[in-house]
Design a protein around this motif. Structure first.
Motif, mmCIF file in Angstrom:
data_model
loop_
_atom_site.group_PDB
_atom_site.id
_atom_site.type_symbol
_atom_site.label_atom_id
_atom_site.label_comp_id
_atom_site.label_asym_id
_atom_site.label_seq_id
_atom_site.Cartn_x
_atom_site.Cartn_y
_atom_site.Cartn_z
ATOM 1 N N ARG A 262 0.837 -1.188 0.000
ATOM 2 C CA ARG A 262 0.000 0.000 0.000
ATOM 3 C C ARG A 262 0.872 1.238 0.000
ATOM 4 O O ARG A 262 2.047 1.192 0.337
ATOM 5 N N ILE A 263 0.241 2.332 -0.392
ATOM 6 C CA ILE A 263 0.883 3.641 -0.320
ATOM 7 C C ILE A 263 0.183 4.433 0.776
ATOM 8 O O ILE A 263 -1.052 4.536 0.786
ATOM 9 N N ASP A 264 0.971 4.965 1.688
ATOM 10 C CA ASP A 264 0.434 5.689 2.837
ATOM 11 C C ASP A 264 1.085 7.069 2.881
ATOM 12 O O ASP A 264 2.109 7.275 3.547
ATOM 13 N N GLY A 265 0.512 8.006 2.151
ATOM 14 C CA GLY A 265 1.079 9.355 2.108
ATOM 15 C C GLY A 265 2.459 9.351 1.470
ATOM 16 O O GLY A 265 2.621 8.920 0.320
ATOM 17 N N ASP A 266 3.442 9.810 2.212
ATOM 18 C CA ASP A 266 4.817 9.866 1.691
ATOM 19 C C ASP A 266 5.549 8.545 1.819
ATOM 20 O O ASP A 266 6.717 8.441 1.423
ATOM 21 N N PHE A 267 4.883 7.539 2.349
ATOM 22 C CA PHE A 267 5.531 6.254 2.575
ATOM 23 C C PHE A 267 4.859 5.148 1.763
ATOM 24 O O PHE A 267 3.705 5.273 1.336
ATOM 25 N N ALA A 268 5.607 4.071 1.557
ATOM 26 C CA ALA A 268 5.077 2.887 0.880
ATOM 27 C C ALA A 268 5.448 1.665 1.701
ATOM 28 O O ALA A 268 6.556 1.579 2.258
ATOM 29 N N ARG A 280 8.663 -0.594 5.519
ATOM 30 C CA ARG A 280 8.134 0.742 5.235
ATOM 31 C C ARG A 280 9.279 1.606 4.711
ATOM 32 O O ARG A 280 10.361 1.640 5.300
ATOM 33 N N ALA A 281 9.030 2.271 3.591
ATOM 34 C CA ALA A 281 10.070 3.079 2.953
ATOM 35 C C ALA A 281 9.509 4.429 2.562
ATOM 36 O O ALA A 281 8.318 4.564 2.249
ATOM 37 N N ARG A 288 3.896 2.602 -9.759
ATOM 38 C CA ARG A 288 2.804 1.960 -10.500
ATOM 39 C C ARG A 288 2.305 0.721 -9.769
ATOM 40 O O ARG A 288 1.159 0.330 -9.893
ATOM 41 N N GLY A 289 3.250 0.061 -9.034
ATOM 42 C CA GLY A 289 2.866 -1.133 -8.296
ATOM 43 C C GLY A 289 2.756 -2.359 -9.161
ATOM 44 O O GLY A 289 2.165 -3.362 -8.771
ATOM 45 N N LYS A 290 3.316 -2.294 -10.382
ATOM 46 C CA LYS A 290 3.270 -3.430 -11.295
ATOM 47 C C LYS A 290 4.689 -3.874 -11.612
ATOM 48 O O LYS A 290 5.624 -3.090 -11.599
ATOM 49 N N GLY A 291 4.825 -5.153 -11.962
ATOM 50 C CA GLY A 291 6.143 -5.668 -12.293
ATOM 51 C C GLY A 291 7.002 -5.855 -11.061
ATOM 52 O O GLY A 291 6.535 -5.793 -9.922
ATOM 53 N N ARG A 292 8.279 -6.093 -11.285
ATOM 54 C CA ARG A 292 9.205 -6.337 -10.181
ATOM 55 C C ARG A 292 9.454 -5.053 -9.394
ATOM 56 O O ARG A 292 9.628 -3.980 -9.960
ATOM 57 N N LEU A 293 9.444 -5.198 -8.091
ATOM 58 C CA LEU A 293 9.738 -4.083 -7.203
ATOM 59 C C LEU A 293 10.964 -4.481 -6.393
ATOM 60 O O LEU A 293 11.069 -5.613 -5.928
ATOM 61 N N THR A 294 11.896 -3.565 -6.236
ATOM 62 C CA THR A 294 13.125 -3.850 -5.497
ATOM 63 C C THR A 294 13.256 -2.905 -4.322
ATOM 64 O O THR A 294 13.077 -1.698 -4.470
ATOM 65 N N CYS A 295 13.558 -3.471 -3.157
ATOM 66 C CA CYS A 295 13.924 -2.671 -1.990
ATOM 67 C C CYS A 295 15.453 -2.734 -1.845
ATOM 68 O O CYS A 295 16.047 -3.811 -1.944
ATOM 69 N N ALA A 296 16.060 -1.581 -1.622
ATOM 70 C CA ALA A 296 17.511 -1.515 -1.508
ATOM 71 C C ALA A 296 17.897 -0.652 -0.321
ATOM 72 O O ALA A 296 17.248 0.358 -0.047
ATOM 73 N N PHE A 297 18.945 -1.057 0.374
ATOM 74 C CA PHE A 297 19.476 -0.235 1.463
ATOM 75 C C PHE A 297 20.959 -0.536 1.625
ATOM 76 O O PHE A 297 21.419 -1.662 1.425
ATOM 77 N N ARG A 298 21.717 0.508 1.960
ATOM 78 C CA ARG A 298 23.165 0.391 2.102
ATOM 79 C C ARG A 298 23.521 -0.308 3.415
ATOM 80 O O ARG A 298 22.847 -0.099 4.441
ATOM 81 N N PRO A 299 24.591 -1.096 3.436
ATOM 82 C CA PRO A 299 24.992 -1.799 4.671
ATOM 83 C C PRO A 299 25.272 -0.873 5.843
ATOM 84 O O PRO A 299 25.005 -1.233 6.995
ATOM 85 N N GLU A 300 25.785 0.337 5.571
ATOM 86 C CA GLU A 300 26.098 1.253 6.671
ATOM 87 C C GLU A 300 24.867 1.943 7.227
ATOM 88 O O GLU A 300 24.931 2.600 8.273
#
Length: 381
Positions: A262-268, A280-281, A288-300
């Motif tokens: 879901r999309i919640d204001g400025d967050f997804a 939560r990001a 669009r919410g279609k196709g592949r979605l990737t979550c990414a975050f740096r190790p530090e």
């Protein structure tokens, strides 16, 4: 050589200052397309980097700027002049090659002054120019030495001084630090940046080294398969990459496939099966919410603790599989219940002699990631 913290005097991205304009440039070798419709502007006095892996087209683009290759289509303008049909030796450009190409039988001062021989200037003026270049690269005491009597870093500075002696409007540098060891590269990066600042000459650097590009340049164009995937400041390409490719190419990153909940204001909210959690990001742009979605975050950006933190979202539990100690920091690989691995960088900020560390092998730990530190990318074409 000046203050190493100073940056290029030209504010990055000024559209009104198009010293170099590349317009829909393509270069084809038979059926192979090395450069595919590239357009970009570079400001006067800017230190600009073309960054990418081998075969991405960055060196071919550099050679077209120099005039060693002609575009198959498109236009290149330098200081407002169309470079079509203009030979390399008639362009306001000089190039410093990775090999340095110094003359072994000539002294440092003669190497630097070689390109001035055919210039219409008095000998005294040539001598003054060579002396000024020796001072610029701090090699006046080495003027009578030959290249084999110099260190790698000193030879690099001789090549740079020779390239600058003719006072070109544009200096092209092809992997300028590739022949140096890591410690010398770090020192020389600041030297090049300061020399560029002091001369005000526009520098375009080609490199495959991310740290080199991030340290040197005011802006970076990241190339892949002949195209520019992102053009931005070093901070923005690292903190706000525009695609999964750029995020994985620049620095180290954790990447996980997910599905938009879901999309919640400025967050997804994004369900990530490999982590067994809905993350939560902070949402940047439309999803669009279609196709592949990737979550990414740096190790530090991951906070690790042995106790479960109170009141923190995006918290997952895992076990330390292994870790490496690198002095200033340590890299941990944390195994999730799903067997997925998360990389975590922890700064070693305890005083020397303290034995306590964040965690060790087989410890159960909790990982927390701030929503603002999580990047979301949709399927790339």
């Amino acid at each position: 050589m000046g203050d190493p913290d100073r940056q290029s005097p030209t504010p990055p991205g000024r559209a009104s200052d198009r010293f170099i304009s590349v317009r829909n440039v393509a270069k084809r070798f038979g059926s192979f397309t090395a450069v595919d419709g590239v357009s970009l502007d570079i400001g006067k006095g800017e230190l600009f980097a073309l960054l990418g892996s081998s075969g991405c087209g960055k060196t071919t683009l550099l050679r077209m700027l120099a005039g060693f290759e002609q575009p198959s289509s498109g236009q290149i303008f330098i200081d407002g002049e169309d470079m079509a049909g203009i030979a390399p030796y008639h362009r306001p450009v000089n190039m410093m090659f990775q090999s340095y190409a110094l003359f072994p039988h000539m002294t440092v001062e003669k190497n630097i002054g070689y390109g001035l021989k055919h210039e219409r200037m008095a000998k005294s003026e040539r001598d003054d120019r060579v002396a000024a270049m020796l001072d610029l690269v701090q090699l006046r005491d080495f003027a009578r030495r030959h290249p084999h009597q110099l260190s790698g870093g000193q030879r690099q500075r001789v090549a740079l001084a020779r390239a600058l002696a003719k006072q070109p409007k544009l200096l092209l540098l092809d992997e300028p630090l590739g022949a140096l060891d890591k410690k010398l590269r770090e020192q020389t990066q600041f030297e090049i940046a300061n020399i560029q600042y002091e001369t005000g000459i526009t520098f375009v650097v080609v490199t495959h080294d991310q740290e080199e590009a991030m340290t040197l340049a005011s802006r970076i164009a990241i190339m892949d398969r002949g195209a520019i995937r992102q053009l931005d400041t070093p901070k923005n390409v690292y903190e706000f990459p525009g695609s999964r490719f750029v995020a994985s190419f620049i620095g180290s990153v954790n990447l996980f496939d997910g599905e938009l909940v879901r999309i919640d204001g400025d967050f997804a909210d994004v369900a990530v099966p490999d982590l067994g959690i809905t993350l939560r990001a902070l949402r940047r742009g439309d999803l669009r919410g279609k196709g592949r979605l990737t979550c990414a975050f740096r190790p530090e950006k991951v906070h690790m603790s042995r106790q479960k933190p109170d009141g923190m979202g995006n918290t997952i539990q895992g076990v330390v599989l292994d870790f490496g100690y690198f002095g200033k920091d340590s890299l941990y690989r944390i195994k999730m219940a799903t067997q997925a691995l998360v990389r975590v960088n922890a700064t070693n900020d305890l005083r020397a002699g303290d034995d306590e560390i964040v965690a060790t092998w087989e410890d159960e730990v909790y990982l927390s990631i701030d929503p603002k530190a999580i990047m979301i990318f949709e399927d790339e074409a």
